[in-house]
Design an enzyme around this catalytic site. Structure first.
Site, PDB file in Angstrom:
ATOM      1  N   LYS A 104       0.821  -1.222   0.072  1.00 12.29           N
ATOM      2  CA  LYS A 104      -0.035  -0.002  -0.048  1.00 12.29           C
ATOM      3  C   LYS A 104       0.910   1.181  -0.069  1.00 12.29           C
ATOM      4  O   LYS A 104       0.524   2.186  -0.720  1.00 12.29           O
ATOM      5  CB  LYS A 104      -0.945   0.080   1.214  1.00 12.29           C
ATOM      6  CG  LYS A 104      -1.694   1.470   1.184  1.00 12.29           C
ATOM      7  CD  LYS A 104      -2.782   1.671   0.256  1.00 12.29           C
ATOM      8  CE  LYS A 104      -3.252   3.074   0.343  1.00 12.29           C
ATOM      9  NZ  LYS A 104      -4.403   3.021   1.566  1.00 12.29           N
ATOM     10  N   LYS A 130       0.726  11.857   5.453  1.00 13.53           N
ATOM     11  CA  LYS A 130       0.950  10.693   6.239  1.00 13.53           C
ATOM     12  C   LYS A 130       1.648   9.378   5.469  1.00 13.53           C
ATOM     13  O   LYS A 130       2.380   8.974   6.107  1.00 13.53           O
ATOM     14  CB  LYS A 130      -0.266  10.452   6.986  1.00 13.53           C
ATOM     15  CG  LYS A 130      -0.174   9.256   8.152  1.00 13.53           C
ATOM     16  CD  LYS A 130      -0.458   7.836   7.772  1.00 13.53           C
ATOM     17  CE  LYS A 130      -2.127   7.870   7.473  1.00 13.53           C
ATOM     18  NZ  LYS A 130      -2.583   6.553   7.117  1.00 13.53           N
TER      19      LYS A 130
END
Length: 329
Positions: free
Chosen positions: A202, A277
């Site tokens: 991811k 993030k």
């Protein structure tokens, strides 16, 4: 006599078929025991809805009670804490914003591991540091539970339509059980390897996504300044070698596409804060593995700048608007 025999045989066949159908049906119903869900934000809410649509009773909680109202109206049972959810369900999915949230939801004072049942399957679909996933797996194992990381790709649109891609890390023998639930929420469920490998996949995907979005925004902005119509330019890009997801599915220029955040003042979608993030996670893992990521590092810097300049709450495709505003400074 022969006709009577044939009739009896056909009746027996129909009876066996009906019994088989009933057994299959009963197994299906039995397998759809209640599922716990923690985290009902922009992604978690539609994911939980799709589980409900698939016939799974849902027991859920969220730190913001107002996030639970819609799901409660659809029939979900809402509880006060992750620990309460773990007390009622032995299959739990979590979808949370960051590593600290995951640590708290699993190991905090009211965390899942306080009341988790032995043999429970815990699936975390948050995007977090792979090392945190590994820590949670160890903590879960001590309590007799199984932890798997299963972050997603596809955004809010895919979450709503049940077409997410899940990247799953964990014990391979548990993958089939996880896939049963994840397939209700996604079109692709891919086994990546041991715990943490789903997160690794991811992070790599989102780094490329950020780089591609910045490149698309820069290209569209240059073309517009050169006098090209943005819709025409997008059409040309999407039939040429420059085509990418950010140009043909999620174009960052207002008015080029319908149903994307750029057409709604960059509201909804995947927030700039979350992209910053995720790029931070990529930066950390690259540092730890001594991997050069010059474009990834630059993308991280750009999205951090955007957060500091009022774009934190907007979709990450607002980088186009950010670049346009930079022109005037």
């Amino acid at each position: 006599m022969a006709a009577l025999f044939r009739g009896s045989r056909n009746l027996l066949k129909r009876w066996n078929k009906n019994v088989h159908s009933a057994l299959v049906s009963s197994r299906s119903v039995a397998s759809k025991t209640q599922v716990g869900f923690v985290g009902l934000g922009n992604m978690g809410n539609p994911m939980a809805k799709n589980l409900l649509k698939s016939g799974y009773p849902i027991i859920a909680t969220d730190v913001f009670p107002e996030s639970c109202k819609e799901l409660q109206e659809l029939g979900a049972q809402i509880l006060d804490s992750p620990a309460d959810v773990a007390d009622k369900a032995d299959r739990i999915i979590t979808m949370l914003p960051s590593s600290p949230n995951v640590i708290d939801v699993y190991t905090g004072p009211n965390g899942i591991l306080k009341k988790v049942k032995k043999g429970s399957l815990l699936i975390d679909s948050s995007t977090i540091d792979p090392s945190v996933s590994k820590e949670m797996a160890v903590a879960a194992e001590k309590m007799g539970a199984v932890f798997m990381d299963a972050p997603v790709s596809g955004g809010v649109g895919a979450a709503s339509s049940g077409k997410l891609t899940f990247m799953v890390g964990g014990a391979e023998e548990e993958f089939t059980a996880a896939k049963e639930l994840l397939s209700c929420m996604g079109a692709n469920v891919v086994y990546c390897g041991q715990v943490g490998t789903g997160q690794s996949a991811k992070i790599c995907n989102n780094m490329l996504l950020a780089i591609g979005m910045i490149g698309t925004a820069e290209t569209m902005n240059l073309g517009i300044r050169l006098g090209l119509d943005p819709k025409l330019l997008a059409k040309i890009l999407n039939m040429s070698s420059g085509r990418c997801w950010s140009s043909d599915t999620y174009n960052p220029v207002p008015g080029v596409m319908e149903g994307v955040p750029s057409g709604n003042n960059y509201q909804g979608g995947f927030g700039t804060t979350l992209m910053a993030k995720d790029l931070g996670l990529a930066q950390n893992t690259a540092t730890n593995t001594k991997t050069p990521i010059p474009l990834g590092a630059l993308a991280h810097q750009i999205y951090r700048m955007m957060c500091a300049r009022g774009y934190a709450g907007k979709d990450f495709s607002s980088v186009f608007q950010f670049l346009r505003e930079e022109e005037g400074q």
